[in-house]
Structure formats: C-alpha cells, structure tokens
Motif scaffolding. Structure first.
Motif, PDB file in Angstrom:
ATOM      1  N   THR A  94      32.947  38.645  33.006  1.00 18.85           N
ATOM      2  CA  THR A  94      33.215  39.239  31.682  1.00 18.85           C
ATOM      3  C   THR A  94      34.203  40.374  31.794  1.00 18.85           C
ATOM      4  O   THR A  94      35.102  40.515  30.967  1.00 18.85           O
ATOM      5  CB  THR A  94      31.914  39.787  31.075  1.00 18.85           C
ATOM      6  OG1 THR A  94      30.831  39.166  31.692  1.00 18.85           O
ATOM      7  CG2 THR A  94      31.884  39.552  29.605  1.00 18.85           C
ATOM      8  N   LYS A  95      34.026  41.181  32.849  1.00 15.09           N
ATOM      9  CA  LYS A  95      34.936  42.315  33.017  1.00 15.09           C
ATOM     10  C   LYS A  95      36.357  41.823  33.281  1.00 15.09           C
ATOM     11  O   LYS A  95      37.319  42.452  32.848  1.00 15.09           O
ATOM     12  CB  LYS A  95      34.467  43.218  34.161  1.00 15.09           C
ATOM     13  CG  LYS A  95      33.117  43.864  33.907  1.00 15.09           C
ATOM     14  CD  LYS A  95      33.149  44.673  32.633  1.00 15.09           C
ATOM     15  CE  LYS A  95      31.747  45.009  32.154  1.00 15.09           C
ATOM     16  NZ  LYS A  95      30.887  43.890  31.800  1.00 15.09           N
ATOM     17  N   THR A  96      36.455  40.697  33.988  1.00 11.45           N
ATOM     18  CA  THR A  96      37.804  40.170  34.224  1.00 11.45           C
ATOM     19  C   THR A  96      38.458  39.770  32.911  1.00 11.45           C
ATOM     20  O   THR A  96      39.646  40.025  32.693  1.00 11.45           O
ATOM     21  CB  THR A  96      37.746  38.960  35.167  1.00 11.45           C
ATOM     22  OG1 THR A  96      36.854  39.253  36.222  1.00 11.45           O
ATOM     23  CG2 THR A  96      39.102  38.637  35.718  1.00 11.45           C
ATOM     24  N   VAL A  97      37.679  39.141  32.036  1.00 12.82           N
ATOM     25  CA  VAL A  97      38.231  38.767  30.731  1.00 12.82           C
ATOM     26  C   VAL A  97      38.784  39.999  30.030  1.00 12.82           C
ATOM     27  O   VAL A  97      39.934  40.020  29.566  1.00 12.82           O
ATOM     28  CB  VAL A  97      37.144  38.108  29.863  1.00 12.82           C
ATOM     29  CG1 VAL A  97      37.687  37.835  28.474  1.00 12.82           C
ATOM     30  CG2 VAL A  97      36.644  36.843  30.489  1.00 12.82           C
ATOM     31  N   LEU A  98      37.961  41.049  29.983  1.00 12.20           N
ATOM     32  CA  LEU A  98      38.401  42.266  29.296  1.00 12.20           C
ATOM     33  C   LEU A  98      39.609  42.873  29.994  1.00 12.20           C
ATOM     34  O   LEU A  98      40.574  43.300  29.348  1.00 12.20           O
ATOM     35  CB  LEU A  98      37.253  43.290  29.260  1.00 12.20           C
ATOM     36  CG  LEU A  98      36.042  42.861  28.464  1.00 12.20           C
ATOM     37  CD1 LEU A  98      34.973  43.928  28.527  1.00 12.20           C
ATOM     38  CD2 LEU A  98      36.427  42.593  27.025  1.00 12.20           C
ATOM     39  N   PHE A  99      39.551  42.897  31.313  1.00 18.27           N
ATOM     40  CA  PHE A  99      40.637  43.496  32.085  1.00 18.27           C
ATOM     41  C   PHE A  99      41.947  42.771  31.786  1.00 18.27           C
ATOM     42  O   PHE A  99      42.972  43.414  31.520  1.00 18.27           O
ATOM     43  CB  PHE A  99      40.290  43.402  33.573  1.00 18.27           C
ATOM     44  CG  PHE A  99      41.305  44.019  34.476  1.00 18.27           C
ATOM     45  CD1 PHE A  99      41.520  45.385  34.462  1.00 18.27           C
ATOM     46  CD2 PHE A  99      42.048  43.246  35.340  1.00 18.27           C
ATOM     47  CE1 PHE A  99      42.454  45.955  35.292  1.00 18.27           C
ATOM     48  CE2 PHE A  99      42.985  43.809  36.175  1.00 18.27           C
ATOM     49  CZ  PHE A  99      43.187  45.170  36.148  1.00 18.27           C
ATOM     50  N   LEU A 100      41.881  41.453  31.796  1.00 16.73           N
ATOM     51  CA  LEU A 100      43.107  40.688  31.533  1.00 16.73           C
ATOM     52  C   LEU A 100      43.617  40.964  30.130  1.00 16.73           C
ATOM     53  O   LEU A 100      44.824  41.141  29.913  1.00 16.73           O
ATOM     54  CB  LEU A 100      42.852  39.191  31.706  1.00 16.73           C
ATOM     55  CG  LEU A 100      42.570  38.714  33.120  1.00 16.73           C
ATOM     56  CD1 LEU A 100      42.582  37.206  33.162  1.00 16.73           C
ATOM     57  CD2 LEU A 100      43.605  39.263  34.067  1.00 16.73           C
ATOM     58  N   ALA A 101      42.688  41.045  29.177  1.00 17.71           N
ATOM     59  CA  ALA A 101      43.114  41.298  27.803  1.00 17.71           C
ATOM     60  C   ALA A 101      43.829  42.647  27.721  1.00 17.71           C
ATOM     61  O   ALA A 101      44.917  42.762  27.142  1.00 17.71           O
ATOM     62  CB  ALA A 101      41.904  41.271  26.881  1.00 17.71           C
ATOM     63  N   ALA A 122      42.726  34.906  29.522  1.00 16.05           N
ATOM     64  CA  ALA A 122      41.441  35.512  29.176  1.00 16.05           C
ATOM     65  C   ALA A 122      40.605  34.522  28.384  1.00 16.05           C
ATOM     66  O   ALA A 122      39.393  34.410  28.582  1.00 16.05           O
ATOM     67  CB  ALA A 122      41.676  36.787  28.380  1.00 16.05           C
ATOM     68  N   TYR A 164      39.018  32.063  30.710  1.00 13.16           N
ATOM     69  CA  TYR A 164      37.875  32.672  31.397  1.00 13.16           C
ATOM     70  C   TYR A 164      36.663  32.702  30.513  1.00 13.16           C
ATOM     71  O   TYR A 164      35.561  32.341  30.903  1.00 13.16           O
ATOM     72  CB  TYR A 164      38.213  34.115  31.779  1.00 13.16           C
ATOM     73  CG  TYR A 164      38.944  34.257  33.056  1.00 13.16           C
ATOM     74  CD1 TYR A 164      40.018  33.450  33.330  1.00 13.16           C
ATOM     75  CD2 TYR A 164      38.557  35.201  33.988  1.00 13.16           C
ATOM     76  CE1 TYR A 164      40.706  33.598  34.489  1.00 13.16           C
ATOM     77  CE2 TYR A 164      39.235  35.351  35.156  1.00 13.16           C
ATOM     78  CZ  TYR A 164      40.307  34.550  35.401  1.00 13.16           C
ATOM     79  OH  TYR A 164      40.980  34.702  36.554  1.00 13.16           O
ATOM     80  N   ALA A 165      36.904  33.202  29.270  1.00 10.73           N
ATOM     81  CA  ALA A 165      35.779  33.359  28.362  1.00 10.73           C
ATOM     82  C   ALA A 165      35.094  32.022  28.141  1.00 10.73           C
ATOM     83  O   ALA A 165      33.879  31.952  27.992  1.00 10.73           O
ATOM     84  CB  ALA A 165      36.264  33.934  27.043  1.00 10.73           C
TER      85      ALA A 165
END
Lengths: 497, 188, 98, 330
Positions: C41-48, C63, C66-67
C-alpha cells in the motif's frame, strides 16, 4: 529480395517457426517428423551459407531492416557458417538417429513439448553463432540453455533431474556473468553491435571497466563451455540425459560457448586492450593443461561409459582452449578445426554408446564384455571414434592435433612443453579408449548376464556410420574444414586473407 | 483559488503522511500481531485516503484525478479485504493473541491465550460451518494444534541454535567434505 | 507544493522502513505478511506522490496496477494456510486410524 | 538530486532485505521478504524513470510470483534443510565479485550524466528518428518491438520454453492424494468460497484487472506497458478468480489446453509477422513492408506482435498456475 538474400535469417527462422507448430499439432508421430524436417532444412541452408563464405565473404543481414548499430544484424563469416553447419548437422543426425530411442524414452504424451524444445535448442545455438549483436547472443543463450535443461531431464531417469538442477545453477551463473560483462561494455561504448563494439572499445580511454567486462565475459563463457575447473555440471548432465540428447549436446552445445568466447575475445578485446594476448594466454593455458590431465585421468578411472566420454570431452575442450590461447593463425585454425572434428567424433561415439545401451540396457564398461562379437558394427564405429580421440592418422582427430602441434612449435620453449603435454594426454586417451575396447573384445561375459546376440537396428547403425564415415572423409579431404577454419582464424586475427 | 487549493491539498497530504507514519509506528510498537494489524489496516485506509484526496486536488481537470479516484476506490476495497484475509489466515493457524509487555517479552501465557483465542476461533468456525461441513473441526483443530506446536518449535529452535547448532555443524561439515573429497569418478 | 510532496514522500518512506523492519524481525510469519501488505500500500502511495513530485502524473498507471493486484498475494497466503490446516487434519486422522 | 537520495535510500533497504532473505531458513519468510524485495525494486525502477520495467516488476514480482512461490512451497517442507555448508568460501567469493564490480563502476559515468557515452551514440538516434520512422510516443516500445524486435522475439521464445520446462517438471509426478476423497479435499482446500468478503470483493475486481490489462496492452504505444505487462495482468485476473473459486472452476474458465495453446500461438503469431514480412519482400520482422505506408506498416506490425507477446505471457502464467493448483495448493 530473393530467397537467396533471405538465407541467413532462414537458418534460424525455420526452426523458430516450426517449434510452436510442433507444440500445437498433437498428431501421432508428427512432432518428430516436423522437427526433423525443420532441422534438416536448416542444415541445408547452413551448408549453402558455408559455400558462400568459404571465399572469405562476410554476410550481413539486417533484422527488421534497421542498419547496424541501431538494429540487430546477423553477421555470418566463415567461422559462424562452420559452427552453424556443425550444430544443425549434429542436430539432424541425432534426431534421425534417435527416431526410435527417443520414442521409447520420451513417450507419446510429452513428445510435442520435447521436440519443440529440441527445435528451440538448435535455434538457440544457431542464433548464438550467426548473430552480430552482443545482447542478442545472451537472448539466444537463454533459449538454448533453457531448452537444454528440458531435453536433459526428459528421459525416464530421475537422476537427470538433479544433474539438470546443477546445470541450471551453473548455467545461470555463467549467463549472468556474460550479461554483466555486456552491460559494462554497453556502459562504456553505448552500443551492442559487435562490429561497432570492436571499434568503440578501442577508443575508450579508461579501460578499467573494459577489463572487468572482459573478465566477466570470459569466466561466464568458460563456465558454459565446461572449461576444466568449471566443468562440474557436465558429466552427470551427459550421463543421465536421453541418449540421442547426449549425442546432440555433446557434439554442439559446449562448442558454441567456446565459439562466443573466441568471437568476443578476438573481435572486441584483442585490439583494444594492450597485452590482451598475454592475459588470454595466462587465463586459458593453465586451464587447458589442467583440463587435459584432469579430464583424461578422471576418464581413466570412470566405469560408466557415458561419463567416461563426458570426461574425455572435458579433456578435449582443453585442446580447444589451448588452441584459442595461442593467438596465432595456426593455433586458432587448430582450435576451430578441433571444435568441428571433436563434435563429429564425440557425436559418433555417443551414437555407438546409445546402440550399446539399447541392447545391453547398461553402459557400465564392465558389463559390455563380448560386445565386440555380438555387435561388431557398433563396436567398430566406437573404435574408429576412439582412434579419432587419440589422434591416429587418417582420423579427424589427427588433423586438428596436427595443427595444434604446428602452432605450438611456433611458440618457443613454452610451445615445446605444450607439444609434450599434447602427446602425453594423447597417450592417456589411449588408456581410456583401450579400457572400453579391451572389455568389449577380450572380456569374458559374466555368467549371469543375459547374452546379447543382436546387432543394433539399422535405423541406428546407418546414421552412426554416416557420421563416422563423414569424419574419415573430413580427415582425408580437409579443404572444407581447414579451409573455412583458416579463413575464420585470419578474419578473427585481422590478418589479410 | 489556486492558493486555497494548494493549502487544502497540503493539509490533506501532510495529515495523510502523518497518519501513514503513525500506522508504521504502531506496527513497530504494538505488542502483538492482531493489534499491529489493527494499526496497519486503520491507517492504511485513512492515510491513503487523505493522500490520494490531496493529490486529486492538484490534478486539475485531466484524466489524473480519475485515475487517482480509481486507485482510491481499489485501495478502499482491497486493503480491508487483505486485512480480513490475513487475520483469517492467522486465526486458522492459531497465532497466539497473548500480549507482550513493554520490553517485548510475552506475558505469562496462562489465561490470556485460552480466554482470548478460543472463542474467537470458534466463532469463525461457526460462521463458516454453516456453509460447508467439516470446517468446524478444521479451524478449531488447527488452532489448537498449531499453537503449541509453533511454540514448541520455536523453543527447540532457540535452544538448538546456540550450543547444538555449533556442535552439530562441525561433524556435518566434515562428512560433507569427505564425500566431496572422493574423486567424483568413484561414485558410480 | 514541492516541499509538501517531498515531506509526504519522506513520511511514506520512513513508514516503509518500519514495515521492512517488521518484516525482518517477525516474530510470527503473519507479521511478515502484514509487512508485505503494508509495504505494498505504501508503494502505491509513494508512486502516486512521486509521479507528482517529478511532474509526470501520467505514470499513475503503475500505482493503479499495484492497487489492483497487491492483495492477490494475501489471498494466496490465506489459501495456503487454509489448505495446510486441512492437510494437518488429514494427517492427524490418519495417525488416529493407525 | 532527489532522485539519487530516494534511490540510495531504497537501495539500502533492498540490501537489508536481501540479507534478510539469505539469513532466514524459513522458506515462507523468504517468500514474503522477496515480495518486499520486488516492491522496493519496482519503486526504484520507477524513480529511475524505467516505468515499463517497473510495471513488469510490480505485476510479476509483487502479484504473481508470491502466488507461484506459495504454490511451490505447498509442495515442499517449510524449512530449508539443506546440509550446512561452509559460509566462508561463498562469502569471500561474492565479496570479491562485488568488490570487483564496485571497483569497475567507480569510473563509470554518474547517474543521469547527459555526457555519458550511453547517451551519445545509439540512444539519441532512437529518440530523434522514432517519430519519423515509427511514430509512437513511447520510444521504449519502438525499440523493443521494432528496432530490436528480434531480441523480443527471442524473449518470447524464452518464455515459451520456460513454460515447457515447468510443465515437464510438474507434469512428471502424478499428484499425491491424502486419505480424504479427492473431491472433498478439493472442496475444502482449493478455494475461498466460504470467505464472503474476499469472494465478493475479489470477483468485483477481476473484470477491472482484465480491463486494465487490455488497456495496458493497447496503450503500450503511448504510455508504459505492452504485451509482457498486459499478459501478466490478465493472467493475474484469471489467477485471482481461480484462487477464489478453486482450481477446477478456474480450469473451466480457462481450460489447460487453451492456455498452453495460447503460449505457442503467441510465439507463432510473432514469428508469422516476421515470415510474412519476408514473403512481402522485406527483411525478417521488417514491418514497413506490411502496408503501403511504412509508418502504418510499423504500427500494424507492432500491434500484432504485442498481441502475440501478450498471448504468450498470459498463457504461460495461467498454465504454470494451473499446474500448481492441480497438484493441490496445500
């Protein structure tokens, strides 16, 4: 574009095109037939390419129509044509030879996958030798290695799985090393095309990266080629593979890695790194000498005939490595001729062993007593092959050793030493070949053994003898092999033809 | 107007970042698995929602806010589902809900374990049992079996690691060396 | 706005580190699964956030991907433990029969 | 600057996780940590602007490989029981190797240095000429599908042969069954049908995943994506469905013969494009001759070969998953 212009691509495209068809059409007997047809076609194409290049011509074929450094080109000179001929020839001979034994060992259900893998293995090896792009070599290396794993583990012998696993680990390490090396080369030159690389590597000012790249590429390819201390994956892989597969990979597979080693080393590094010939000598000569002795000794103490021949291959690769290390036209000619000739000899011998295995159900040397009487034609083929390994005159082995010795004599005192080493290891070869022959001709069969009276079937004997006779023909008429090889050697060294 | 948008999205983003961090902190500091999961899943949804909303305000009238909205929607659906699946898996194999004290050492396992974990696993078993037969035993047995087993394994591993591990390694290595030392040719 | 994106991404990165630490120290395997899930989840946010920070919001596709598939792994974990539980039961039954 | 800081940060984490993977002897832990590993890797690729690679890594590494690893883990023991080997020799070897690589790269051009050799030779040509010759906005797609299309063809065959290899290994041994009746065993272990929440949410997502896969497939000319990523995404959708509904139903949705046919068909399609372009008077894989207008021909060729790549990758992923699930994820 005429068909003639398309030949360079066809040699590999035919195989790639047929592989999925072979996999998809699940008809009885079709997989073997389509694989055989494709491989033989490819062999014919390779022969015609060799006929073109024997005059010293180099064929460039632009894949996708994009010019050299931007797209991928096929780069076919005498050396690649010779190798392509060896690979496709070995592949078709092994396929025709194995028509029956493969049907037994592989089974109807897995046949489509197996023959598709066979086609891809051939395609991968051919693709490696005809391409003129360093990364493309890696791609086809992957194809050939993955399909070799499938081929080796396809037989009923479960021990093949473990040896395949070892091969996978070693093969992956080797391929990765090669890739790292190519990556570094790309970093300093910005190109992947071998001809372009050769030119641009020479302009690199700081050669540290080039040196490391050379190291990685050489060691990686040495692993794939089973050069002596890195050979540990090879004997078991040869031993437990289905017989026809052993014929094919023993004849062709390791040589291709040696070819790439030669090609990359001479075309790219030799003219850019100062004193590279000395570095190459220091890298390959000790390995080659060690391989000669260790391989022969291990073969002498080996009881399993297939593994005996595998260790003998380790020794023979030593000869090729020695030839490559000499950086002279004669040495390279010897190495290239020996690659081809050894492929023929080993292919023929493994065919003979496969015939023995069919009747005796075992390949332990001790159990083969009486084979000389029961299967005279098979054993005769084995003996002729064995003489070739030793290097007796009138056999292909003699030609290549002759050139190696000639090359060594040019090298001064080190060369004299090398000549002595070559002679001693030939004597060792006499011992291990004699070991098998003695049991087969003079050994008493064990009392409890089921007597074998039948000769191998003609479908296997005829291909075996064709290969053996082809070897003798090549020993008598050296114009094709030595002709192509000396042109190849001169091209590699940049000597005027 | 732009300034207002900027301020709003800055507030949303920073709050979201803070929430996310708090979640991470909770995952680090909470005493045992289920509480850690609680921390993670709660802030996963909350923090993610705030950050994505903040970004949406910055996207303008393009495809971007819609993509962000899609991400938001999917995260909103998948993240709790993942938490559910995880908690369920943990329950099935009987993770102990025993609390740990401040130093991280487990509290005495006596009452906490039996009081907390069994009813929980039973209720799961019941709900699922109404749909498939044979599930009841599964969950319960697994929970009962696995907990002591896991504990025992851990204990034995810890015990074995220091003294036994070293002692056992040496002879084994010797044996391996011996086997490798033989010429490979002799094996067959 | 730059510094806001930067601050947010730092917060997310620190959380990622915390998740990695949790994944490394366990102690139970479920803590590790939790760490993976949280990291996803953090990767999704990070990429966004990063795609805004580097000014290329069209890379949000990643992102999104990933989600969508981040939780398949967790479902596989659930299935894995469920079937392992059943297998253990089966083994126990067999033992009892003997 | 920010790029380098972030990327260093992520790489440090990567090393720590890698050491963690090496040090654990619990295979389940290793699987989970490798999930984190590929997520970090993907984020790093993204920071370095390699969006296509990042997308692949995300879909394969974080999504599918965990599922496949768990499938493999279900067939083996949970703990690594290989005999203890000396740790010094491997450690020394790999440290020496790492040292050599670091030593070599000390001289390498800095990250993002516009004067690096890599940016001076072939790359500018690709950037300059792509609009004119191929006219797709995503140069990566142009390079992969056309300029170096022969390599990509090779990679498709690598995927194809890998599928054959996995199938020949997994199909080798007949599945072992426990004392429970086969059907009942499947019912109890093979699906998540009685878990209401995952089932509802998951099934809701399946069409979106497949739709997104198709978007990535056909949007590959414009943004990050292409056949490889799309194939993996579509396969992820099917795998999700099979996880929820059980292997048998998954195999009803996409039968095994169909998925394995798809593998070969994709590779065949790709090769066919090359052969057709040969027949029409061009070189192998020269798409320009496919249509009267070279650029249009390139578009057509890229579309078809990307479809071929997508078919192969979808087929491989589904085939391998089916092979595992047929042997019982347990």
């Amino acid at each position: 574009m005429t068909l003639y212009d398309q030949l360079p691509a066809l040699v590999v495209v035919v195989l790639l095109f047929t592989a999925p068809i072979t996999y998809m059409l699940r008809l009885h007997g079709f997989p073997w037939f389509s694989a055989m047809a494709a491989v033989v076609t490819s062999f014919v194409v390779a022969c015609s390419l060799a006929a073109t290049t024997i005059g010293g011509e180099t064929i460039i074929y632009e894949m996708g129509g994009w010019p050299a450094p931007y797209g991928i080109v096929l780069h076919i000179d005498a050396l690649s044509a010779l190798m392509a001929m060896l690979i496709t020839g070995a592949s078709s001979a092994a396929l025709i030879f194995g028509a029956k034994s493969l049907a037994d060992e592989v089974g109807e259900e897995t046949a489509p996958a197996f023959f598709a893998a066979w086609l891809l293995c051939t395609a991968g090896l051919v693709g490696m030798v005809i391409t003129g792009d360093a990364f493309n070599i890696f791609v086809f290396m992957e194809i050939s290695s993955l399909s070799t794993y499938v081929l080796i583990s396809a037989g009923p012998d479960r021990r093949a799985l473990i040896s395949t696993y070892r091969y996978i680990v070693m093969g992956t390490v080797g391929a990765t090393f090669y890739l790292i090396g190519v990556g570094f080369l790309y970093m300093v030159t910005g190109t992947l095309n071998t001809a372009d690389l050769a030119e641009r590597v020479g302009q690199v000012e700081d050669i540290r990266l080039v040196l490391v790249a050379a190291g990685f590429v050489s060691v990686g390819l040495a692993i794939k080629a089973a050069v002596f201390p890195l050979h540990s994956w090879m004997p078991n892989a040869y031993t437990f593979a289905p017989n026809a597969v052993t014929v094919f990979i023993a004849a062709a597979s390791t040589k291709v890695s040696l070819y790439v080693l030669m090609r990359v080393d001479y075309a790219i590094f030799q003219n850019s790194i100062a004193n590279h010939d000395i570095q190459l000598t220091f890298f390959l000569v000790p390995l080659g000498v060690l391989a000669l002795f260790a391989g022969s000794m291990l073969a002498i103490y080996e009881k399993n005939l297939k593994r005996l021949l595998a260790y003998s291959s380790v020794a023979q690769i030593g000869y090729i490595a020695l030839g490559i290390s000499m950086t002279s036209v004669a040495g390279l000619t010897g190495a290239i001729v020996h690659m081809f000739n050894h492929g023929l000899i080993k292919g023929g011998m493994f065919m003979a062993v496969a015939c023995l295995a069919l009747r005796y159900r075992t390949v332990n040397v001790a159990n083969l007593a009486g084979a000389g009487k029961a299967m005279p034609w098979t054993m005769a083929a084995f003996v002729v092959g064995g003489l070739g390994l030793i290097g007796v005159p009138l056999t292909p082995g003699f030609i290549s050793k002759w050139y190696l010795v000639l090359a060594a004599l040019d090298e001064g005192w080190l060369g004299a030493l090398l000549v002595a080493i070559i002679l001693i290891s030939s004597l060792l070869a006499v011992i291990y070949v004699w070991k098998a022959i003695e049991v087969a001709y003079f050994g008493e069969p064990r009392s409890n053994a089921v007597p074998v009276t039948e000769e191998a079937p003609l479908v296997m004997l005829i291909p075996t003898w064709i290969v053996v006779l082809a070897g003798i023909w090549i020993a008598l008429d050296t114009s094709v092999t030595v002709g192509l090889a000396s042109i190849a050697a001169k091209t590699l060294l940049g000597v005027e033809l | 107007m732009d300034l207002l948008l900027d301020i709003a999205s800055a507030i949303l983003l920073l709050t979201g970042g803070f929430f996310v961090f708090v979640g991470g902190f909770g995952v680090m500091r909470m005493p045992e698995f289920f509480t850690r999961m609680h921390a993670a899943s709660l802030t996963d949804t909350g923090g993610a929602a705030l950050i994505l909303l903040g970004l949406m305000l910055q996207g303008g009238l393009t495809l971007v806010p819609f993509k962000l909205a899609a991400i938001f929607l999917f995260l909103f659906l998948t993240s709790p589902t993942a938490s559910y699946a995880l908690a369920n898996a943990a329950l099935l194999s009987g993770v102990s809900t025993a609390c740990r004290n401040e130093t991280g050492a487990p509290l005495p396992e006596n009452e906490v374990d039996s009081a907390d974990s069994k009813p929980a696993s039973k209720s799961v078993a019941k709900t699922s049992a109404s749909r498939t037969s044979g599930r009841k035993t599964t969950a319960k047995q697994a929970a009962e079996q696995a907990a002591p087993k896991a504990a025992a394994r851990k204990a034995s591993k810890k015990a074995a690691k220091k003294p036994a591990g070293k002692a056992a390694k040496k002879p084994a290595r010797k044996a391996a060396k011996k086997a490798a030392g033989k010429p490979a040719g002799k094996k067959s | 706005m730059e510094w806001v994106y930067f601050g947010t991404s730092i917060a997310i990165l620190v959380t990622m580190v915390l998740a990695v630490v949790r994944g490394l120290i366990g102690p139970t395997i479920f803590d590790r699964v939790l760490a993976v899930n949280m990291f996803g989840t953090k990767t999704v946010l990070f990429l966004a956030v990063i795609s805004f920070l580097s000014g290329r919001p069209d890379f949000l596709d990643l992102a999104l991907a990933y989600a969508l598939i981040n939780f398949i792994g967790v479902l596989a974990v659930l299935l894995f433990f469920q079937s392992r539980g059943v297998r253990r039961d089966a083994e126990a039954e067999r033992e009892a029969d003997k | 600057m920010i790029t380098i800081v972030f990327s260093l940060f992520l790489l440090t984490m990567l090393v720590i996780v890698a050491v963690g993977i090496l040090r654990t002897d619990n295979l389940f832990t290793a699987v989970m940590l490798s999930g984190i590993f590929s997520l970090i890797m993907a984020a790093n690729f993204f920071i370095l602007d390699a969006a296509d690679v990042a997308l692949t890594e995300a879909v394969i590494g974080a999504g599918i490989s965990t599922v496949l690893f768990l499938g493999a883990l279900a067939l083996t023991a949970e703990y690594d029981r290989s005999p203890p080997v000396g740790t010094w020799v491997p450690l020394l070897t790999s440290s020496a190797l790492g040292g050599v690589i670091i030593f070599a790269t000390l001289q390498a051009p800095r990250l993002g240095d516009p004067n690096a050799v890599v940016h001076k030779h072939v790359a500018p040509w690709y950037l300059d000429r792509t609009p004119e010759l191929i006219d797709v906005p995503n140069v990566v797609t142009a390079v992969l599908a056309s300029f170096r299309g022969y390599d990509t063809l090779g990679e498709v065959f690598v995927v194809f042969i890998a599928c054959i290899g996995v199938m020949s290994l997994l199909g080798r041994v007949r599945p072992r069954r426990d004392s429970i009746e086969e059907d009942e065993f499947d019912k109890r272990t093979d699906n998540l049908r009685h878990h209401l929440i995952p089932r509802v949410v998951g099934k809701m997502l399946v069409p979106f995943i497949v739709l997104f896969g198709l978007y990535v497939q056909f949007h590959g000319d414009f943004g990050p994506g292409g056949g490889f990523q799309a194939g993996a995404l579509i396969a992820a959708g099917v795998i999700l469905y099979s996880l929820l509904e059980g292997g048998p139903r998954g195999r009803e949705l996409v039968p095994e013969w169909f998925s394995s046919l798809l593998v070969a068909l994709g590779a065949f399609t790709y090769t066919c494009v090359g052969v057709v372009s040969m027949a029409m008077g061009g070189r192998f894989l020269d798409y320009s001759v496919l249509s009267h207008d070279p650029v249009h021909g390139q578009h057509m060729g890229i579309l078809i070969i990307e479809a071929g790549v997508g078919m192969t990758v979808t087929g491989v992923m589904i085939t391998i998953f089916h092979a595992f699930s047929r042997r019982g994820i347990r």
